[in-house]
Scaffold this active site. Structure first.
Site, PDB file in Angstrom:
ATOM      1  NE  ARG A   1      -3.439   2.496   2.531  1.00 51.53           N
ATOM      2  CZ  ARG A   1      -3.317   3.368   3.535  1.00 51.53           C
ATOM      3  NH1 ARG A   1      -2.560   3.078   4.590  1.00 51.53           N
ATOM      4  NH2 ARG A   1      -3.935   4.529   3.514  1.00 51.53           N
TER       5      ARG A   1
ATOM      6  CG  HIS B   1      -1.094   8.986   3.091  1.00 51.22           C
ATOM      7  ND1 HIS B   1      -1.221   7.631   3.332  1.00 51.22           N
ATOM      8  CD2 HIS B   1      -0.682   9.532   4.260  1.00 51.22           C
ATOM      9  CE1 HIS B   1      -0.890   7.364   4.599  1.00 51.22           C
ATOM     10  NE2 HIS B   1      -0.574   8.502   5.183  1.00 51.22           N
TER      11      HIS B   1
ATOM     12  CD  GLU C   1      -4.880   7.748   9.594  1.00 54.38           C
ATOM     13  OE1 GLU C   1      -4.358   8.789  10.023  1.00 54.38           O
ATOM     14  OE2 GLU C   1      -4.606   6.623  10.058  1.00 54.38           O
TER      15      GLU C   1
ATOM     16  CG  ASN D   1      -5.137   3.543   8.509  1.00 54.05           C
ATOM     17  OD1 ASN D   1      -5.256   2.550   7.805  1.00 54.05           O
ATOM     18  ND2 ASN D   1      -4.710   4.703   8.046  1.00 54.05           N
TER      19      ASN D   1
ATOM     20  CE1 TYR E   1      -2.048   3.808  12.534  1.00 56.83           C
ATOM     21  CE2 TYR E   1      -0.068   2.781  13.408  1.00 56.83           C
ATOM     22  CZ  TYR E   1      -0.784   3.298  12.343  1.00 56.83           C
ATOM     23  OH  TYR E   1      -0.243   3.322  11.082  1.00 56.83           O
TER      24      TYR E   1
ATOM     25  CD  GLU F   1      -1.607   3.954   7.864  1.00 54.98           C
ATOM     26  OE1 GLU F   1      -1.319   4.402   8.992  1.00 54.98           O
ATOM     27  OE2 GLU F   1      -1.776   4.690   6.873  1.00 54.98           O
TER      28      GLU F   1
HETATM   29  N1  8P2 Z   1       1.259   8.653  13.581  1.00 61.01           N
HETATM   30  N2  8P2 Z   1       1.413   7.798  12.995  1.00 61.01           N
HETATM   31  C1  8P2 Z   1       1.660   6.635  12.261  1.00 61.01           C
HETATM   32  C2  8P2 Z   1       0.812   6.614  10.943  1.00 61.01           C
HETATM   33  C3  8P2 Z   1       1.230   7.735   9.984  1.00 61.01           C
HETATM   34  O1  8P2 Z   1       2.629   7.665   9.724  1.00 61.01           O
HETATM   35  C4  8P2 Z   1       0.435   7.510   8.707  1.00 61.01           C
HETATM   36  O2  8P2 Z   1       0.863   8.388   7.664  1.00 61.01           O
HETATM   37  C5  8P2 Z   1      -1.051   7.769   8.952  1.00 61.01           C
HETATM   38  O3  8P2 Z   1      -1.779   7.220   7.868  1.00 61.01           O
HETATM   39  C6  8P2 Z   1      -1.535   7.196  10.281  1.00 61.01           C
HETATM   40  O4  8P2 Z   1      -1.220   7.915  11.402  1.00 61.01           O
HETATM   41  C7  8P2 Z   1      -0.656   6.743  11.281  1.00 61.01           C
END
Ligand code: 8P2
Length: 447
Positions: A80, A124, A169, A294, A296, A354
């Site tokens: 991706r 992005h 996001e 995504n 976390y 993610e």
């Molecule tokens: N912070 N953090 C890690 C990660 C970021 O590096 C990504 O670009 C985003 O899509 C998402 O926020 C997650």
């Protein structure tokens, strides 16, 4: 006690890793590319914690063949990545930069030769600076700018990309870029934020319509979700949890899946919350093929009336494990989140687009990087994902964040998420123990 039972994912489950253009490519202005708003923002004094920029990053623009070889070594089935809009359209609209398209054609050809399925994200976070200067996502025309850009990619690259995502996001663009000013374009505006969110979703819907006309394969939307818990049993904290849930988890998904925004948003934004056209809300319901989630961490919230919307703040949990991002390690929240999406939004096909963690990794020694905490983070979250499948969630695949240590936006290069360590002084790549762990998971299709 750690669960050591073996688990196996369904046949055909897709295993990948993820990056994004501005975080890994470097060479932001090479070969006719135009500046993005992140190129502009990262060069502002004090914008980035360590003074870093995306000028070099992982030098992926030049080292992509080496990186595809690394993906192959890890046994990745999919990769991706995102397309830099301003490489394709240096002014954001109009004139196409052929060299920009050629880079992504070369990357795609190497991926396909390696048997790795490309999954391309159109946006992005790195908006062309020329469009930012015309108001960016706060300008209602932004949705049409995006649709025109999408048409070009579907026409020029569509035969090589089976999985597309419109946006990554959008909530972070609004919250970090327009509410708190810590991401590009660095605004703090309760008036702009709701319109930026709305135009992002209009852009998503028009992008899906462009895909239906010109695209091949499948298209989805990628959102970040974080289950919310109350810091106490009191009514104020319960209300804070509910507002935080509406603000982060429901705002965008209710928009595109239910055609309405949570009532709590109008309440918390007050006079700053606009009236949206019914025709717009109908457009947002444009059906798409999959949801990218995504995941976390979770957050535990208490009432904070002094804070901007959602008037809540997170509370650190005694005894819990935290990553270098200050995010609690909470794998059970992934199962809960996937179940919530299934139940609320009609059981859509889902990819975990993610999941990963930043830990303070040691420098490579004798060709090895020991990152046991990341191995255990991945193990726990893969178990949680498998539990969601057992509970009936239509989970199609998993992408680890990230393939490479990279530019972590406003935090610069200090926070490393990679399965592969990057020595940014030499650009040397070293597969971490977590990379080898993930390679074995892919080979077994399980733990
Ligand atoms: N912070 N953090 C890690 C990660 C970021 O590096 C990504 O670009 C985003 O899509 C998402 O926020 C997650």
């Amino acid at each position: 006690m750690t669960d050591s039972s073996s688990i196996r994912f369904p046949d055909g489950f897709l295993w990948g890793a993820a990056t994004s253009a501005y975080q890994v490519e470097g060479s932001p202005l090479a070969d006719g590319a135009g500046p993005s708003n992140w190129h502009h923002f990262s060069h502002q004094p004090d914008a980035i914690a360590d003074g870093g920029t995306g000028d070099v990053a992982c030098d992926h623009y030049r080292r992509y063949e080496e990186d595809v070889a690394l993906m192959r070594q890890l046994g990745l089935q999919a990769y991706r990545f995102s397309v830099s809009w301003s490489r394709i359209l240096p002014e954001g609209r109009g004139r196409i930069n052929p060299a920009g398209l050629d880079f992504y054609r070369r990357l795609l050809d190497r991926l396909l030769e390696a048997g790795i399925q490309p999954c391309a994200t159109l946006f992005h976070w790195d908006l062309p600076q020329a469009l930012q200067e015309q108001g960016g996502w706060a300008n209602r025309d932004s949705a049409n700018w995006f649709a025109d850009y999408a048409h070009i990619l579907f026409r020029e690259l569509g035969d090589k990309v089976p999985l597309w995502a419109t946006l990554n996001e959008p909530w972070v663009v609004v919250n970090d870029g327009y509410m708190h000013g810590v991401h590009a374009p660095g605004h703090r505006s309760l008036d702009e934020a709701p319109w930026v969110a709305h135009n992002l979703l209009r852009a998503h819907a028009l992008g899906v319509q462009a895909f239906r006309a010109d695209g091949q394969g499948q298209i989805g939307l990628v959102v970040n979700l974080e289950p919310k818990y109350a810091a106490s049993v009191g009514p104020d904290d319960a209300a804070a949890m509910s507002r935080a849930h509406a603000y982060m988890n429901r705002w965008f998904l209710d928009g595109v899946m239910l055609g309405s925004y949570p009532d709590e948003l109008a309440e918390m934004f007050g006079q700053h919350w606009p009236r949206f056209d019914l025709a717009d809300m109908a457009l947002l319901l444009e059906p798409f093929d999959f949801l990218g989630i995504n995941y976390y961490t979770r957050s535990v919230n208490r009432d904070a009336p002094q804070n901007p919307p959602p008037h809540a703040e997170s509370v650190r949990q005694e005894g819990a494990e935290y990553t270098e991002m200050g995010w609690e390690v909470f794998p059970e929240g992934l199962t809960r989140t996937l179940q919530w999406v299934k139940q609320r939004y009609g059981d859509p096909p889902i990819y975990i687009t993610e999941n990963g963690a930043a830990f303070a990794d040691p420098p490579a020694h004798n060709g090895r990087v020991a990152d046991p905490r990341r191995v255990e983070y991945l193990r726990g979250h893969l178990r949680a994902a498998h539990e969601a499948i057992r509970l009936g969630v239509n989970l199609k695949g998993y992408f680890a964040w990230s393939l490479l240590d990279n530019f972590e936006w406003s935090l610069g290069y200090a926070k490393t998420f990679g399965l592969v360590q990057v020595d940014f002084s030499s650009q040397r790549r070293t597969i971490k123990d977590s990379g080898y762990f993930y390679r074995d998971v892919i080979a077994r299709n399980g733990l």
